[in-house]
Design a protein around this motif. Structure first.
Motif, short mmCIF file in Angstrom:
data_model
loop_
_atom_site.label_atom_id
_atom_site.label_comp_id
_atom_site.label_asym_id
_atom_site.label_seq_id
_atom_site.Cartn_x
_atom_site.Cartn_y
_atom_site.Cartn_z
N LYS A 72 42.15 49.47 27.65
CA LYS A 72 41.66 49.27 26.78
C LYS A 72 41.71 48.48 25.99
O LYS A 72 41.98 49.41 25.02
CB LYS A 72 40.43 49.93 27.39
N GLY A 73 41.64 46.93 25.76
CA GLY A 73 41.52 46.47 24.40
C GLY A 73 43.14 46.31 23.96
O GLY A 73 43.44 45.87 22.89
N GLN A 74 43.81 46.42 25.08
CA GLN A 74 45.33 45.87 25.28
C GLN A 74 45.67 44.54 25.59
O GLN A 74 46.90 43.82 25.01
CB GLN A 74 46.37 46.91 25.69
N ALA A 75 44.93 44.13 26.50
CA ALA A 75 44.89 42.35 27.16
C ALA A 75 43.63 41.52 26.65
O ALA A 75 42.37 42.40 27.35
CB ALA A 75 45.80 42.95 27.97
N ILE A 76 43.70 40.64 27.42
CA ILE A 76 43.36 39.99 27.47
C ILE A 76 43.22 38.77 28.67
O ILE A 76 43.82 38.18 29.04
CB ILE A 76 42.92 38.38 25.97
N ARG A 77 41.93 38.59 29.70
CA ARG A 77 41.68 37.86 31.17
C ARG A 77 41.92 36.54 30.83
O ARG A 77 40.93 36.20 29.76
CB ARG A 77 40.41 38.44 31.73
N LEU A 78 42.56 35.86 31.64
CA LEU A 78 42.24 34.95 31.63
C LEU A 78 41.54 33.70 33.17
O LEU A 78 42.02 32.93 33.13
CB LEU A 78 43.94 34.14 31.59
N GLY A 79 42.01 34.60 34.03
CA GLY A 79 41.18 33.98 35.37
C GLY A 79 41.53 35.17 36.56
O GLY A 79 42.61 36.11 36.11
N ALA A 80 41.17 34.51 37.18
CA ALA A 80 41.39 35.50 38.83
C ALA A 80 41.93 35.72 39.81
O ALA A 80 40.56 34.20 40.26
CB ALA A 80 40.46 36.66 38.90
N GLY A 87 39.91 41.19 53.36
CA GLY A 87 39.79 42.26 52.66
C GLY A 87 39.23 41.27 51.15
O GLY A 87 38.51 41.60 50.07
N CYS A 88 39.90 40.08 51.42
CA CYS A 88 39.64 39.41 49.88
C CYS A 88 37.73 38.36 50.47
O CYS A 88 38.21 37.87 51.20
CB CYS A 88 40.24 38.50 49.84
N ASN A 89 37.25 38.31 49.48
CA ASN A 89 36.07 37.29 49.32
C ASN A 89 35.41 36.87 48.06
O ASN A 89 35.04 37.57 47.07
CB ASN A 89 34.04 37.95 49.65
N GLY A 90 36.23 35.59 47.96
CA GLY A 90 36.25 34.70 46.48
C GLY A 90 37.37 35.57 45.85
O GLY A 90 37.99 36.24 46.49
N ALA A 91 36.86 36.12 44.52
CA ALA A 91 38.22 36.40 43.50
C ALA A 91 37.66 37.96 43.86
O ALA A 91 37.27 38.40 42.73
CB ALA A 91 37.42 36.25 42.03
N THR A 92 37.88 38.35 45.09
CA THR A 92 37.72 39.69 45.17
C THR A 92 39.03 40.98 46.28
O THR A 92 39.08 39.70 46.38
CB THR A 92 36.38 40.36 45.66
N PRO A 197 34.33 46.88 47.34
CA PRO A 197 35.17 45.92 47.35
C PRO A 197 35.95 46.12 45.68
O PRO A 197 34.96 46.47 45.34
CB PRO A 197 34.49 44.55 47.42
N SER A 198 36.55 44.60 45.30
CA SER A 198 36.62 45.10 43.40
C SER A 198 37.22 43.79 43.02
O SER A 198 37.51 43.19 43.80
CB SER A 198 37.54 45.85 42.91
N PRO A 199 36.66 42.82 41.96
CA PRO A 199 37.36 42.09 40.90
C PRO A 199 38.64 42.41 41.97
O PRO A 199 39.72 42.57 41.43
CB PRO A 199 36.94 42.11 40.18
N ALA A 200 39.03 40.99 41.97
CA ALA A 200 40.82 40.82 41.96
C ALA A 200 40.94 40.69 40.61
O ALA A 200 41.29 40.83 39.11
CB ALA A 200 40.91 38.70 42.36
N GLY A 241 42.75 29.30 44.87
CA GLY A 241 41.56 29.25 43.66
C GLY A 241 42.13 30.28 42.43
O GLY A 241 42.00 31.43 42.70
N ILE A 242 41.36 29.55 41.45
CA ILE A 242 41.44 30.75 40.34
C ILE A 242 40.43 29.96 39.74
O ILE A 242 39.87 29.23 38.93
CB ILE A 242 42.60 30.16 39.03
N GLU A 243 39.29 31.61 39.33
CA GLU A 243 38.26 31.64 38.85
C GLU A 243 38.00 32.33 37.32
O GLU A 243 38.63 33.46 37.66
CB GLU A 243 37.18 32.54 40.59
N ASP A 244 36.97 31.96 36.64
CA ASP A 244 36.40 32.93 35.53
C ASP A 244 35.49 33.81 36.45
O ASP A 244 34.86 33.88 37.12
CB ASP A 244 35.62 32.41 34.80
N VAL A 245 36.52 35.43 35.83
CA VAL A 245 35.20 36.31 36.45
C VAL A 245 34.80 37.15 35.28
O VAL A 245 34.95 37.50 34.04
CB VAL A 245 35.83 37.84 37.34
N PRO A 246 33.07 37.40 35.07
CA PRO A 246 32.56 38.01 34.29
C PRO A 246 33.11 39.34 33.76
O PRO A 246 33.61 40.12 34.67
CB PRO A 246 31.32 37.96 34.35
#
Length: 269
Positions: A72-80, A87-92, A197-200, A241-246
């Motif tokens: 935690k606090g060591q990285a910035i997410r760029l996209g998923a 087993g995947c549905n969108g960016a999961t 499920p989980s975010p990708a 594709g690559i999506e922004d995940v909140p």
């Protein structure tokens, strides 16, 4: 500062060429945007879960659960990434409980008292997600006779095939690549169940990366994820594709942790 780049999450040796093509395309876009000191090649030896995320990490992919805990606090997410795999549905994504094809188990409950092969104690797909799934049936008691830490999903699969454990929880994207590159081995296991499920798993950069470079990375990555000329590059990694995940979606992984504890199953045991 000399930057590094890696794609350690889905990195079977057979995948070096397709991972290399993905980075080559992204590096070209970074150069077009004015970033001329990106590393020429990926660091293939980097572990999926290092002791800490490196301050000079320009680009990598890091499991979502440790990003909310030990990293935690060591990285910035760029996209998923959005993967075109079961087993995947969108960016999961999710994880599959895998057993050998000759296992007598027909339901998750049949695994009680068995041996679980664990890739990492801070893994989302290997620990956090199966913990949440098993909390429903563990009745607040230890579920497995033994937990064996293997060091990675590929190692868990190898040990499962050798009969050193009864079950492993494997990220569905890892499983898809394993089936593609090692079909004979994959034919010897079957899916017994799946996790919530989980975010990708997101692409990330170090928190020390300057803000202007973060924006260049995000722009280049989203071009790579959408432009037609990179369709073959994306297909090599089964990415559509690559999506922004909140951020809130990844915080939901801590909800799974809390819910497992509320069921009396705070640790995968």
């Amino acid at each position: 500062m000399r930057f590094t780049a890696s794609l350690p999450m889905y990195n079977f040796p057979e995948m070096r060429e397709v991972n290399g093509r993905f980075w080559e395309a992204l590096r070209g876009l970074l150069f077009e945007a004015g970033l001329d000191d990106a590393p020429e090649i990926l660091t293939f030896e980097r572990r999926p879960v290092p002791e800490r995320l490196e301050p000079n990490m320009l680009f990598s992919q890091t499991c979502g659960y440790p990003l909310e805990t030990v990293f935690k606090g060591q990285a910035i997410r760029l996209g998923a990434p959005v993967y075109d795999v079961p087993g995947c549905n969108g960016a999961t994504h999710c994880a599959f409980f895998l057993v050998r094809d000759d296992s007598p188990a027909q339901h998750l409950g049949d695994l009680k008292g068995g041996v679980f092969l664990l890739n990492s104690p801070v893994s989302n797909s290997g620990m956090n997600l199966p913990r949440r799934a098993l909390a429903e049936i563990a009745d607040g008691k230890p579920f497995f006779r033994e937990i064996i830490e293997t060091g990675g999903h590929p190692a868990s699969l190898e040990r499962l095939l050798r009969g050193e454990g009864d079950v492993a929880s494997i990220d569905c994207v890892t499983y898809a690549f394993w089936r593609k590159y090692r079909p004979e081995a994959a034919a010897r296991v079957r899916i017994l169940g799946e996790t919530p499920p989980s975010p990708a798993i997101p692409f990330v950069t170090s928190v020390a990366t300057p803000p202007e470079i973060v924006e260049i990375l995000r722009g280049a990555l989203h071009r790579l994820g959408s432009e037609l000329r990179y369709e073959a590059v994306r297909a090599g990694l089964m990415i559509t594709g690559i999506e922004d995940v909140p951020d809130a979606a990844y915080l939901g992984l801590l909800d799974y942790e809390r819910e497992a504890a509320e069921h009396g199953y705070p640790a995968l045991v």
